[in-house]
Design a protein around this motif. Structure first.
Motif, PDB file in Angstrom:
ATOM      1  N   GLU A  49      -0.481  19.318  40.021  1.00  0.00           N
ATOM      2  CA  GLU A  49      -0.632  17.895  40.312  1.00  0.00           C
ATOM      3  C   GLU A  49      -2.076  17.444  40.089  1.00  0.00           C
ATOM      4  O   GLU A  49      -2.333  16.357  39.577  1.00  0.00           O
ATOM      5  CB  GLU A  49      -0.205  17.618  41.749  1.00  0.00           C
ATOM      6  CG  GLU A  49      -0.204  16.158  42.097  1.00  0.00           C
ATOM      7  CD  GLU A  49       0.307  15.888  43.500  1.00  0.00           C
ATOM      8  OE1 GLU A  49       0.108  14.755  43.960  1.00  0.00           O
ATOM      9  OE2 GLU A  49       0.882  16.785  44.118  1.00  0.00           O
ATOM     10  N   GLN A  50      -3.008  18.304  40.431  1.00  0.00           N
ATOM     11  CA  GLN A  50      -4.425  17.980  40.263  1.00  0.00           C
ATOM     12  C   GLN A  50      -4.771  17.819  38.790  1.00  0.00           C
ATOM     13  O   GLN A  50      -5.448  16.864  38.408  1.00  0.00           O
ATOM     14  CB  GLN A  50      -5.281  19.086  40.885  1.00  0.00           C
ATOM     15  CG  GLN A  50      -6.754  18.835  40.793  1.00  0.00           C
ATOM     16  CD  GLN A  50      -7.559  19.981  41.386  1.00  0.00           C
ATOM     17  OE1 GLN A  50      -7.019  21.022  41.733  1.00  0.00           O
ATOM     18  NE2 GLN A  50      -8.850  19.797  41.492  1.00  0.00           N
ATOM     19  N   PHE A  51      -4.304  18.744  37.931  1.00  0.00           N
ATOM     20  CA  PHE A  51      -4.570  18.668  36.500  1.00  0.00           C
ATOM     21  C   PHE A  51      -3.890  17.434  35.898  1.00  0.00           C
ATOM     22  O   PHE A  51      -4.473  16.719  35.089  1.00  0.00           O
ATOM     23  CB  PHE A  51      -4.087  19.938  35.790  1.00  0.00           C
ATOM     24  CG  PHE A  51      -4.276  19.910  34.298  1.00  0.00           C
ATOM     25  CD1 PHE A  51      -5.531  19.988  33.744  1.00  0.00           C
ATOM     26  CD2 PHE A  51      -3.179  19.800  33.456  1.00  0.00           C
ATOM     27  CE1 PHE A  51      -5.709  19.949  32.380  1.00  0.00           C
ATOM     28  CE2 PHE A  51      -3.341  19.769  32.089  1.00  0.00           C
ATOM     29  CZ  PHE A  51      -4.607  19.841  31.542  1.00  0.00           C
ATOM     30  N   PHE A  52      -2.647  17.169  36.307  1.00  0.00           N
ATOM     31  CA  PHE A  52      -1.912  16.016  35.803  1.00  0.00           C
ATOM     32  C   PHE A  52      -2.639  14.718  36.164  1.00  0.00           C
ATOM     33  O   PHE A  52      -2.788  13.823  35.327  1.00  0.00           O
ATOM     34  CB  PHE A  52      -0.484  16.011  36.367  1.00  0.00           C
ATOM     35  CG  PHE A  52       0.381  14.936  35.799  1.00  0.00           C
ATOM     36  CD1 PHE A  52       0.937  15.065  34.546  1.00  0.00           C
ATOM     37  CD2 PHE A  52       0.638  13.784  36.524  1.00  0.00           C
ATOM     38  CE1 PHE A  52       1.742  14.071  34.011  1.00  0.00           C
ATOM     39  CE2 PHE A  52       1.442  12.789  36.002  1.00  0.00           C
ATOM     40  CZ  PHE A  52       1.990  12.934  34.744  1.00  0.00           C
ATOM     41  N   ILE A  55      -5.795  14.344  33.931  1.00  0.00           N
ATOM     42  CA  ILE A  55      -5.469  13.913  32.567  1.00  0.00           C
ATOM     43  C   ILE A  55      -5.083  12.436  32.571  1.00  0.00           C
ATOM     44  O   ILE A  55      -5.544  11.657  31.731  1.00  0.00           O
ATOM     45  CB  ILE A  55      -4.322  14.767  31.976  1.00  0.00           C
ATOM     46  CG1 ILE A  55      -4.774  16.205  31.749  1.00  0.00           C
ATOM     47  CG2 ILE A  55      -3.785  14.175  30.685  1.00  0.00           C
ATOM     48  CD1 ILE A  55      -5.777  16.391  30.636  1.00  0.00           C
ATOM     49  N   LEU A  56      -4.254  12.037  33.512  1.00  0.00           N
ATOM     50  CA  LEU A  56      -3.783  10.657  33.593  1.00  0.00           C
ATOM     51  C   LEU A  56      -4.937   9.679  33.820  1.00  0.00           C
ATOM     52  O   LEU A  56      -5.039   8.661  33.133  1.00  0.00           O
ATOM     53  CB  LEU A  56      -2.754  10.539  34.719  1.00  0.00           C
ATOM     54  CG  LEU A  56      -1.873   9.318  34.744  1.00  0.00           C
ATOM     55  CD1 LEU A  56      -1.044   9.227  33.479  1.00  0.00           C
ATOM     56  CD2 LEU A  56      -0.962   9.362  35.953  1.00  0.00           C
ATOM     57  N   SER A  57      -5.809  10.005  34.739  1.00  0.00           N
ATOM     58  CA  SER A  57      -6.924   9.098  35.025  1.00  0.00           C
ATOM     59  C   SER A  57      -7.974   9.113  33.913  1.00  0.00           C
ATOM     60  O   SER A  57      -8.573   8.080  33.619  1.00  0.00           O
ATOM     61  CB  SER A  57      -7.568   9.440  36.365  1.00  0.00           C
ATOM     62  OG  SER A  57      -8.150  10.718  36.322  1.00  0.00           O
ATOM     63  N   SER A  58      -8.171  10.241  33.277  1.00  0.00           N
ATOM     64  CA  SER A  58      -9.165  10.325  32.205  1.00  0.00           C
ATOM     65  C   SER A  58      -8.710   9.629  30.933  1.00  0.00           C
ATOM     66  O   SER A  58      -9.502   8.967  30.265  1.00  0.00           O
ATOM     67  CB  SER A  58      -9.484  11.783  31.888  1.00  0.00           C
ATOM     68  OG  SER A  58     -10.037  12.417  32.997  1.00  0.00           O
ATOM     69  N   LEU A  59      -7.451   9.776  30.586  1.00  0.00           N
ATOM     70  CA  LEU A  59      -6.958   9.168  29.350  1.00  0.00           C
ATOM     71  C   LEU A  59      -6.670   7.679  29.505  1.00  0.00           C
ATOM     72  O   LEU A  59      -6.997   6.886  28.624  1.00  0.00           O
ATOM     73  CB  LEU A  59      -5.674   9.871  28.886  1.00  0.00           C
ATOM     74  CG  LEU A  59      -5.821  11.267  28.299  1.00  0.00           C
ATOM     75  CD1 LEU A  59      -4.454  11.828  27.956  1.00  0.00           C
ATOM     76  CD2 LEU A  59      -6.706  11.235  27.077  1.00  0.00           C
ATOM     77  N   PHE A  60      -6.049   7.301  30.616  1.00  0.00           N
ATOM     78  CA  PHE A  60      -5.547   5.928  30.730  1.00  0.00           C
ATOM     79  C   PHE A  60      -6.111   5.148  31.905  1.00  0.00           C
ATOM     80  O   PHE A  60      -5.759   3.991  32.092  1.00  0.00           O
ATOM     81  CB  PHE A  60      -4.013   5.957  30.853  1.00  0.00           C
ATOM     82  CG  PHE A  60      -3.358   6.796  29.805  1.00  0.00           C
ATOM     83  CD1 PHE A  60      -3.408   6.445  28.476  1.00  0.00           C
ATOM     84  CD2 PHE A  60      -2.701   7.970  30.149  1.00  0.00           C
ATOM     85  CE1 PHE A  60      -2.808   7.220  27.504  1.00  0.00           C
ATOM     86  CE2 PHE A  60      -2.096   8.750  29.194  1.00  0.00           C
ATOM     87  CZ  PHE A  60      -2.153   8.376  27.862  1.00  0.00           C
ATOM     88  N   GLU A  61      -6.943   5.784  32.720  1.00  0.00           N
ATOM     89  CA  GLU A  61      -7.512   5.161  33.911  1.00  0.00           C
ATOM     90  C   GLU A  61      -6.413   4.617  34.824  1.00  0.00           C
ATOM     91  O   GLU A  61      -6.515   3.515  35.363  1.00  0.00           O
ATOM     92  CB  GLU A  61      -8.513   4.073  33.525  1.00  0.00           C
ATOM     93  CG  GLU A  61      -9.699   4.631  32.762  1.00  0.00           C
ATOM     94  CD  GLU A  61     -10.660   3.568  32.299  1.00  0.00           C
ATOM     95  OE1 GLU A  61     -10.418   2.369  32.543  1.00  0.00           O
ATOM     96  OE2 GLU A  61     -11.659   3.941  31.678  1.00  0.00           O
ATOM     97  N   LEU A  62      -5.350   5.409  34.964  1.00  0.00           N
ATOM     98  CA  LEU A  62      -4.233   5.068  35.840  1.00  0.00           C
ATOM     99  C   LEU A  62      -4.052   6.163  36.880  1.00  0.00           C
ATOM    100  O   LEU A  62      -4.396   7.311  36.640  1.00  0.00           O
ATOM    101  CB  LEU A  62      -2.928   4.953  35.037  1.00  0.00           C
ATOM    102  CG  LEU A  62      -2.813   3.819  34.032  1.00  0.00           C
ATOM    103  CD1 LEU A  62      -1.540   3.974  33.229  1.00  0.00           C
ATOM    104  CD2 LEU A  62      -2.826   2.481  34.739  1.00  0.00           C
TER     105      LEU A  62
END
Length: 92
Positions: A49-52, A55-62
């Motif tokens: 969950e931490q890695f996901f 990735i989500l916040s880094s790529l899409f800022e979501l």
């Protein structure tokens, strides 16, 4: 490599083994098939969950993956599919 010269998106793509291809079909939200693929990837690759979230916040800022568009979901699936997990295991 000097990390101060790169944004997180660039650093993430340096760990991807292939280039991102753009989806020709444009939709507003992700599809059921994309959702199924994402679920299978998370289980097969043992994505935490931490890695996901990273990735989500880094790529899409979501913070919520449910807000992804069709193209963003395509890109997320691509990154998670071709991420070089062996590289991460060698660092640990």
């Amino acid at each position: 490599m000097k990390l101060m010269n790169f944004d997180t998106r660039t650093l993430i793509y340096e760990n991807v083994r292939a280039n991102v291809q753009k989806a020709e079909k444009k939709q507003q939200t992700y599809t059921k098939a994309q959702y199924d693929i994402l679920c299978r990837l998370i289980v097969q690759k043992k994505i935490t969950e931490q890695f996901f979230s990273f990735i989500l916040s880094s790529l899409f800022e979501l913070k919520d993956w449910k807000q992804l568009s069709y193209e963003q979901m395509y890109e997320l699936i691509h990154v998670l599919t071709f991420w070089d997990y062996r590289k991460e295991r060698r660092k640990a």
